[in-house]
Structures are given as C-alpha cells and as structure tokens.
Enzyme design. Structure first.
Site, PDB file in Angstrom:
ATOM      1  N   MET A  30       0.849  -1.195   0.000  1.00  0.00           N
ATOM      2  CA  MET A  30       0.000   0.000   0.000  1.00  0.00           C
ATOM      3  C   MET A  30       0.885   1.246   0.000  1.00  0.00           C
ATOM      4  SD  MET A  30      -3.420  -1.002   2.063  1.00  0.00           S
ATOM      5  CE  MET A  30      -2.853  -0.813   3.726  1.00  0.00           C
ATOM      6  N   HIS A  34       8.947   0.995   3.500  1.00  0.00           N
ATOM      7  CA  HIS A  34       9.987   1.010   4.539  1.00  0.00           C
ATOM      8  C   HIS A  34      10.869  -0.222   4.337  1.00  0.00           C
ATOM      9  CE1 HIS A  34       7.526  -2.051   6.413  1.00  0.00           C
ATOM     10  NE2 HIS A  34       6.481  -1.229   6.408  1.00  0.00           N
ATOM     11  N   HIS A  37       9.262  -3.626   3.492  1.00  0.00           N
ATOM     12  CA  HIS A  37       8.931  -3.812   2.064  1.00  0.00           C
ATOM     13  C   HIS A  37      10.198  -4.055   1.252  1.00  0.00           C
ATOM     14  CE1 HIS A  37       5.533  -0.959   3.266  1.00  0.00           C
ATOM     15  NE2 HIS A  37       4.889  -2.012   2.817  1.00  0.00           N
ATOM     16  N   LYS A 149       5.087  -9.725   9.600  1.00  0.00           N
ATOM     17  CA  LYS A 149       4.450  -8.808  10.552  1.00  0.00           C
ATOM     18  C   LYS A 149       2.920  -8.967  10.502  1.00  0.00           C
ATOM     19  CE  LYS A 149       3.775  -4.213  10.636  1.00  0.00           C
ATOM     20  NZ  LYS A 149       2.404  -4.103  10.836  1.00  0.00           N
ATOM     21  N   MET A 184       8.796  -2.650  11.837  1.00  0.00           N
ATOM     22  CA  MET A 184       8.589  -1.575  10.859  1.00  0.00           C
ATOM     23  C   MET A 184       7.175  -1.648  10.285  1.00  0.00           C
ATOM     24  SD  MET A 184      12.060  -0.728   8.986  1.00  0.00           S
ATOM     25  CE  MET A 184      13.522  -0.450   9.969  1.00  0.00           C
ATOM     26  N   SER A 185       6.575  -0.492  10.139  1.00  0.00           N
ATOM     27  CA  SER A 185       5.210  -0.403   9.615  1.00  0.00           C
ATOM     28  C   SER A 185       5.007   1.007   9.074  1.00  0.00           C
ATOM     29  CB  SER A 185       4.226  -0.644  10.770  1.00  0.00           C
ATOM     30  OG  SER A 185       2.946  -0.168  10.420  1.00  0.00           O
TER      31      SER A 185
HETATM   32  O1  PAF Z   1      -0.088  -5.812   3.561  1.00  0.00           O
HETATM   33  C1  PAF Z   1      -0.511  -4.872   2.841  1.00  0.00           C
HETATM   34  O2  PAF Z   1       0.128  -3.853   2.623  1.00  0.00           O
HETATM   35  C2  PAF Z   1      -1.893  -5.015   2.207  1.00  0.00           C
HETATM   36  O3  PAF Z   1      -2.774  -5.661   3.049  1.00  0.00           O
HETATM   37  C3  PAF Z   1      -1.862  -5.685   0.810  1.00  0.00           C
HETATM   38  C4  PAF Z   1      -1.382  -7.116   0.895  1.00  0.00           C
HETATM   39  C5  PAF Z   1      -0.963  -4.890  -0.120  1.00  0.00           C
HETATM   40  C6  PAF Z   1      -3.264  -5.702   0.209  1.00  0.00           C
HETATM   41  O4  PAF Z   1      -3.767  -4.421   0.074  1.00  0.00           O
END
Ligand code: PAF
Length: 284
Positions: A30, A34, A37, A149, A184-185
């Site tokens: 989304m 960070h 990802h 996470k 991390m989030s």
């Molecule tokens: O984990 C996330 O960022 C979201 O839930 C995802 C998997 C991209 C779906 O929108």
C-alpha cells in the site's frame, strides 16, 4: 523501471513475460515503503527474472471509522526506492479500474479470518483477499512475497491460494525491526515522540513471553497476564488483543506442549495508533 497504471496493459505485459518463460516476482504494497517492504523486494529481485511492485491503498480493507483517508502516501519516494532496488515494473492502479461502478465480487476466506485482527476489524480480510486475488490475476506472478508482521494476513492468503488452486508460490519473510525492536510499519509514521517511546513495549512484551516459555512456563493465561502487566506501564497503551495460538491453524492454545509451534500475537493502541506485532516460538 516502468510505471503502469492500466490493468489491461499490466496483464498484457505479464502475458508477454510468461510467454518468454520469465518468473514474475510480486510484492503487493500500500506504499509508503519502509525496510520491511524493501526486504521483500530485494528477495524478489534476487530470486525472480522480473519484479513487479504494486502500490495501492485498498479502500475495501479499511472499516468506515479507520484510517483510509489519512493512510500515509508518498509515491515520489516510493518510486525512488523501487528504482534503487532495481524493480522492473511498479503497478499503480486507479480506483475506477479496480472497483468500477457496478463492481460486485468479494473473495472471503472463512474460519481463520474471524479471530485476532478479523474480530476487531470486521470485513478487513475479505478486503485483503479480494484485492490480492485481483492483483494476482493482473500481475500473474510465479512467486508473491509477504511480511511476517501481518502473520494472520499471510496465513489467510496462503489458504486462499491453496483453496482456489492459484498457480503461484507464497513466500513469507521475517519481520524487519527498528534498532530498538519496534516492527517496521507504514503506520509508525503516526507515532509522535511520546507514543514512539511506548511503542517499543509491544516487542518487549513478546520477548518477555518468549523468555517465560524458555523458563518452562506452560500456562498461556499466565504468560498473557505478564505481557499485560508489562504493557500497563504505558499510560497510552490500550490492548486490543493478545493471543497465543497454534502457528498454522490460529486455534487458541491454553497449555503449551513440547514440539509445537505457537504464534504469540498482539494488537495494541498506543494513543489512537493501532500497532500489531508477533513472534513464533517453538516449544522445547
Ligand atoms: O499488507 C498490505 O500492505 C496489504 O494488506 C496488501 C497485501 C498490499 C493488500 O492491500
């Protein structure tokens, strides 16, 4: 690196790549990327011929009173990071194409979506499985990467893929933490200095639980009550849930048994910011 906004175009690219027998690695996000990802992206780049990252804040997985509108967004920095990581395609779809007028379909996994985050966020997981299913149909990956996470999300997606015979592999990679242990989030951006200080208590309480298990405490209610005690040090913390469950089925575990694997997971509001974290512990 190519930026694609159009669903049909992304599907055509995926078809061409598959014709050439290229393995497509996919990291759905989304945005507001960070290091968590980036670890998924790095693994995809290493393991696959082509890496596609999607950036889409999916309205369907947010409840009416949740943070969809204020969810942090910074496409420019995200694109820079993707470029640095040698991503091949970034897919940034438009709402009108993902949920056009008259859109009617949802994908729902039952059972394991009804506890933990599913209990406090009704509809959240069907929002996730619906968008992830759509993204898989658009990007057509051979491997998709998710973070531990979101432990429950990863299990739900694996279940969907298995139950619906989807032709891809799901890989779940470890949580990446800040130096002091905070997972991390993207939502950590909401934490001001006083909340940020107390946010560390989530990880400290997980470490405490692990320590108690190593010391042979076997009653999960006792472990959870010690975790609660630790979290009560913060005047800003409100516990949504703390659970100790079987790491695969998410069934509640009351008494720990040797040679089993449990997931210790929690969701805690620090002020108004809802944070989640977890660890998996193998019981000796
Ligand atoms: O984990 C996330 O960022 C979201 O839930 C995802 C998997 C991209 C779906 O929108």
């Amino acid at each position: 690196m190519k930026i694609i906004h159009n669903v049909i175009q992304m599907q055509a690219i995926a078809d061409q790549l598959k014709k050439k027998s290229k393995t497509i690695g996919f990291v759905p996000t989304m945005g507001y990327l960070h290091n968590g990802h980036l670890s998924l992206i790095a693994r995809s780049v290493k393991e696959c011929d082509i890496t596609v990252v999607s950036i889409y804040v999916n309205p369907l997985q947010f409840g009416p009173k949740e943070d969809f509108k204020k969810y942090p967004r910074d496409i420019k920095t995200d694109l820079k990071l993707c470029r640095q990581q040698n991503v091949d395609y970034v897919f940034i779809p438009k709402d009108e194409q993902i949920y056009p007028v008259g859109y009617m379909t949802e994908v729902r996994v039952k059972g394991i979506t009804e506890s933990l985050c599913g209990k406090s966020r009704p509809g959240h997981f069907s929002g996730v499985t619906t968008i992830v299913n759509k993204l898989f149909n658009i990007v057509k990956p051979g491997i998709a990467y998710f973070g531990q996470k979101d432990a429950q999300q990863s299990l739900v997606i694996k279940k969907m893929v298995k139950d619906l015979h989807m032709p891809l592999k799901i890989k779940v990679l470890p949580i990446i933490r800040e130096l002091d242990g905070l997972a991390m989030s993207s939502r950590n951006a909401y934490l001001d200095a006083k909340y940020r200080r107390d946010a560390i208590l989530l990880y400290l309480s997980l470490k405490k639980a692990k320590h108690l298990i190593a010391k042979k405490l076997r009653k999960t209610a006792k472990i959870i009550s010690q975790m609660k005690r630790l979290l009560s040090q913060s005047e800003f913390a409100t516990i949504d849930y703390i659970v100790i469950v079987d790491a695969d089925s998410l069934n509640e575990v009351k008494q720990l048994k040797a040679k089993t694997k449990v997931l210790i997971a929690l969701a805690v509001y620090i002020g108004k910011v809802r944070l989640i974290d977890n660890i998996i512990v193998k019981v000796d």
